[in-house]
Design a protein around this motif. Structure first.
Motif, PDB file in Angstrom:
ATOM      1  N   CYS A  63      78.721   3.049 118.619  1.00 29.85           N
ATOM      2  CA  CYS A  63      78.398   2.891 120.039  1.00 29.85           C
ATOM      3  C   CYS A  63      77.185   3.747 120.424  1.00 29.85           C
ATOM      4  O   CYS A  63      76.297   3.294 121.148  1.00 29.85           O
ATOM      5  CB  CYS A  63      79.604   3.281 120.889  1.00 29.85           C
ATOM      6  N   MET A  64      77.136   4.982 119.941  1.00 30.20           N
ATOM      7  CA  MET A  64      75.990   5.851 120.241  1.00 30.20           C
ATOM      8  C   MET A  64      74.712   5.317 119.626  1.00 30.20           C
ATOM      9  O   MET A  64      73.634   5.404 120.221  1.00 30.20           O
ATOM     10  CB  MET A  64      76.285   7.280 119.765  1.00 30.20           C
ATOM     11  N   VAL A  65      74.809   4.746 118.425  1.00 30.17           N
ATOM     12  CA  VAL A  65      73.642   4.123 117.786  1.00 30.17           C
ATOM     13  C   VAL A  65      73.180   2.925 118.615  1.00 30.17           C
ATOM     14  O   VAL A  65      71.973   2.689 118.771  1.00 30.17           O
ATOM     15  CB  VAL A  65      73.978   3.698 116.341  1.00 30.17           C
ATOM     16  N   TRP A  66      74.146   2.187 119.170  1.00 29.83           N
ATOM     17  CA  TRP A  66      73.806   1.063 120.045  1.00 29.83           C
ATOM     18  C   TRP A  66      72.997   1.545 121.244  1.00 29.83           C
ATOM     19  O   TRP A  66      71.985   0.938 121.620  1.00 29.83           O
ATOM     20  CB  TRP A  66      75.084   0.366 120.512  1.00 29.83           C
ATOM     21  N   PHE A  67      73.435   2.649 121.850  1.00 23.57           N
ATOM     22  CA  PHE A  67      72.700   3.204 122.989  1.00 23.57           C
ATOM     23  C   PHE A  67      71.321   3.720 122.565  1.00 23.57           C
ATOM     24  O   PHE A  67      70.362   3.619 123.331  1.00 23.57           O
ATOM     25  CB  PHE A  67      73.506   4.325 123.647  1.00 23.57           C
ATOM     26  N   GLY A  80      66.639   4.526 115.162  1.00 25.10           N
ATOM     27  CA  GLY A  80      66.778   4.988 116.543  1.00 25.10           C
ATOM     28  C   GLY A  80      66.383   6.442 116.714  1.00 25.10           C
ATOM     29  O   GLY A  80      65.723   6.816 117.692  1.00 25.10           O
ATOM     30  N   LEU A  81      66.760   7.298 115.756  1.00 30.78           N
ATOM     31  CA  LEU A  81      66.382   8.716 115.815  1.00 30.78           C
ATOM     32  C   LEU A  81      64.881   8.900 115.635  1.00 30.78           C
ATOM     33  O   LEU A  81      64.252   9.698 116.336  1.00 30.78           O
ATOM     34  CB  LEU A  81      67.149   9.496 114.740  1.00 30.78           C
ATOM     35  N   VAL A  82      64.316   8.152 114.677  1.00 25.97           N
ATOM     36  CA  VAL A  82      62.870   8.263 114.423  1.00 25.97           C
ATOM     37  C   VAL A  82      62.078   7.760 115.628  1.00 25.97           C
ATOM     38  O   VAL A  82      61.031   8.322 115.976  1.00 25.97           O
ATOM     39  CB  VAL A  82      62.489   7.474 113.151  1.00 25.97           C
ATOM     40  N   SER A  90      66.426  15.295 118.864  1.00 28.25           N
ATOM     41  CA  SER A  90      66.289  14.296 117.794  1.00 28.25           C
ATOM     42  C   SER A  90      65.972  14.974 116.470  1.00 28.25           C
ATOM     43  O   SER A  90      66.558  14.640 115.430  1.00 28.25           O
ATOM     44  CB  SER A  90      65.182  13.298 118.150  1.00 28.25           C
ATOM     45  N   LEU A  91      65.048  15.922 116.501  1.00 27.60           N
ATOM     46  CA  LEU A  91      64.668  16.625 115.273  1.00 27.60           C
ATOM     47  C   LEU A  91      65.849  17.421 114.714  1.00 27.60           C
ATOM     48  O   LEU A  91      66.047  17.483 113.496  1.00 27.60           O
ATOM     49  CB  LEU A  91      63.477  17.554 115.539  1.00 27.60           C
ATOM     50  N   LEU A  92      66.646  18.035 115.600  1.00 30.33           N
ATOM     51  CA  LEU A  92      67.809  18.797 115.132  1.00 30.33           C
ATOM     52  C   LEU A  92      68.870  17.886 114.524  1.00 30.33           C
ATOM     53  O   LEU A  92      69.504  18.242 113.520  1.00 30.33           O
ATOM     54  CB  LEU A  92      68.411  19.598 116.289  1.00 30.33           C
ATOM     55  N   ALA A  93      69.062  16.702 115.135  1.00 27.85           N
ATOM     56  CA  ALA A  93      70.018  15.742 114.570  1.00 27.85           C
ATOM     57  C   ALA A  93      69.576  15.318 113.176  1.00 27.85           C
ATOM     58  O   ALA A  93      70.378  15.268 112.235  1.00 27.85           O
ATOM     59  CB  ALA A  93      70.134  14.525 115.488  1.00 27.85           C
ATOM     60  N   ILE A  94      68.275  15.029 113.023  1.00 26.02           N
ATOM     61  CA  ILE A  94      67.739  14.636 111.712  1.00 26.02           C
ATOM     62  C   ILE A  94      67.819  15.810 110.738  1.00 26.02           C
ATOM     63  O   ILE A  94      68.144  15.634 109.557  1.00 26.02           O
ATOM     64  CB  ILE A  94      66.282  14.145 111.849  1.00 26.02           C
ATOM     65  N   TYR A  95      67.553  17.015 111.239  1.00 28.13           N
ATOM     66  CA  TYR A  95      67.614  18.213 110.390  1.00 28.13           C
ATOM     67  C   TYR A  95      68.998  18.366 109.764  1.00 28.13           C
ATOM     68  O   TYR A  95      69.126  18.659 108.570  1.00 28.13           O
ATOM     69  CB  TYR A  95      67.280  19.450 111.223  1.00 28.13           C
ATOM     70  N   HIS A  96      70.050  18.177 110.568  1.00 27.92           N
ATOM     71  CA  HIS A  96      71.414  18.286 110.043  1.00 27.92           C
ATOM     72  C   HIS A  96      71.718  17.193 109.019  1.00 27.92           C
ATOM     73  O   HIS A  96      72.571  17.381 108.142  1.00 27.92           O
ATOM     74  CB  HIS A  96      72.428  18.208 111.180  1.00 27.92           C
TER      75      HIS A  96
END
Length: 445
Positions: A216-220, A260-262, A277-283
């Motif tokens: 659902c979050m990816v959809w958003f 979506g993150l990129v 976004s960068l922190l989410a990708i970092y993890h």
């Protein structure tokens, strides 16, 4: 003669008036004792009474109770009820006194909003839990929560203490099973309210980390409004901690998650969203231990969607905080062969990394050294190019020597020493920058 007399009288009147005002302002205004808070001794703005019968200013007594005290400061009696009761009579008297003394510069205190109580919060939770499968009703109830949370920090603390994130995360799970464009506004309200009361607790992370919630979050991220995309990435950042390898694996299997993150990095909404976004990708790309297959897979996937080139371009001109996070992500991606190949083939990679050495912060320098170390030690086997020669021409040798002199962490020191040995092999092939070029360089401490 008449003009002179008129001027004299006008001057006398002005002097008399000024003297009268000085007499008025010189009168010491005494605040009635029962209008002052026993803790701060200041005029109360929001008087409340405890179960012991003593009245205090709400802000002061709540700080006292939140500090762990269970007694009345004046009487030292144990409090039977921790919820202070608004004292409307005293408040009206204080407001009337302020109006009567406005000539002395006293401003009328505004009528305070009545803060939400724990019982009201629990009642709202029960209604949300009961109606979470009714999209419209649930939306109205969560909107009420959001309104109350935004009224004051006191309300926010009350909601957080009573487990609102757990109730809302459960509601989001229920909503995520039936998401579509018609009921998207309900999900947006839940996301927005959850973002307001971050960070999440363990149970809330577990709820939101379910497959349906993540989908659902990816959809958003890909279909929502700017605000919902922003809220979704803030929640993802909070869920995707370095130990959450199973969440990384789930996201890698969802179409549009990485894209979506990129996209939020490529088409920024605001600096805070870019950082989230960068922190989410970092993890996702930095494992807590080297054997994490999910993180290694994420490194390759992010390299394949062109994130290496995007990060290097971003690093050319960005603020300190974003620079550190972008370098951290790039360091993670360059742990993979695909990431390093992208770094080798992009002309700006080495110039940007060398430029960031000793220029931004200690953290940025450590990440830059780590990336150069990864691409430098693997260059001969993977690339066969002239990355190290290019770094020499740009002054990397002198900067690394200076870094060892001014000090750094042991890990960075080891990587810098290896890099110096690798660079030293190519010194006869490159004309190095004179070390005097760095004489005016500011040290990072």
């Amino acid at each position: 003669m008449m003009i002179s007399t008129w001027r004299k009288r006008r001057t006398e009147r002005r002097v008399a008036k000024r003297g009268l005002m000085e007499d008025i302002t010189s009168i010491e205004l005494v605040i009635p004792r029962h209008f002052t808070c026993p803790i701060s001794l200041d005029l109360m703005k929001d008087p409340v009474t405890l179960s012991t019968g003593i009245t205090y200013d709400r802000e002061n007594i709540e700080k006292w109770i939140e500090a762990g005290n269970q007694t009345c400061p004046i009487t030292n009696q144990t409090l039977r009820n921790g919820e202070p009761i608004p004292n409307h009579s005293i408040r009206k008297m204080i407001q009337q006194w302020c109006v009567e003394n406005k000539d002395h510069g006293i401003e009328r205190i505004p009528t305070p909003r009545i803060p939400v109580t724990s019982s009201e919060v629990v009642e709202l939770h029960a209604k949300i839990s009961k109606e979470m499968h009714d999209s419209e009703v649930c939306k109205e109830l969560v909107s009420e929560v959001k309104k109350l949370v935004n009224e004051s920090e006191r309300n926010k603390r009350c909601f957080v203490t009573n487990g609102t994130t757990q109730v809302l995360s459960a509601a989001f799970v229920a909503f995520s099973e039936e998401i579509n464009m018609k009921n998207a506004s309900t999900g947006e309200v839940i996301l927005s309210t959850l973002k307001t009361i971050l960070p999440l607790d363990g149970e809330s992370k577990s709820n939101l980390g379910s497959i349906s919630s993540l989908r659902c979050m990816v959809w958003f991220l890909n279909n929502g409004s700017l605000s919902s995309r922003r809220n979704a990435v803030f929640l993802l950042k909070d869920i995707l901690k370095m130990e959450e390898h199973d969440k990384v694996e789930i996201l890698l299997g969802m179409g549009g998650a990485l894209e979506g993150l990129v996209k939020l990095v490529k088409e920024p909404i605001c600096p805070t969203t870019t950082k989230a976004s960068l922190l989410a990708i970092y993890h996702m790309v930095n494992p807590s231990h080297s054997s994490s297959f999910a993180n290694k897979k994420a490194q390759s996937r992010f390299a394949d969607v062109g994130l290496v080139e995007l990060l290097v371009e971003m690093l050319v001109d960005c603020e300190k905080s974003i620079c550190e996070k972008a370098l951290g992500v790039l360091d993670g991606i360059c742990s993979s062969i695909e990431g390093r190949k992208r770094a080798y083939s992009y002309a700006l990679t080495v110039p940007v990394l060398v430029k960031k050495l000793l220029r931004v912060s200690d953290l940025a320098t450590e990440f830059s050294v780590s990336i150069l170390w990864k691409i430098g030690k693997n260059e001969k086997r993977e690339n066969g190019g002239d990355v190290l020669v290019e770094a020499l021409k740009l002054g990397a040798f002198q900067k690394l020597l200076l870094l060892l002199q001014v000090g750094c962490s042991e890990t960075t020191k080891e990587k810098a020493s290896v890099l110096l040995k690798l660079l030293n092999v190519h010194k006869d092939r490159a004309e190095c920058v004179d070390s005097l070029d760095f004489k005016s360089l500011k040290r990072p401490f």
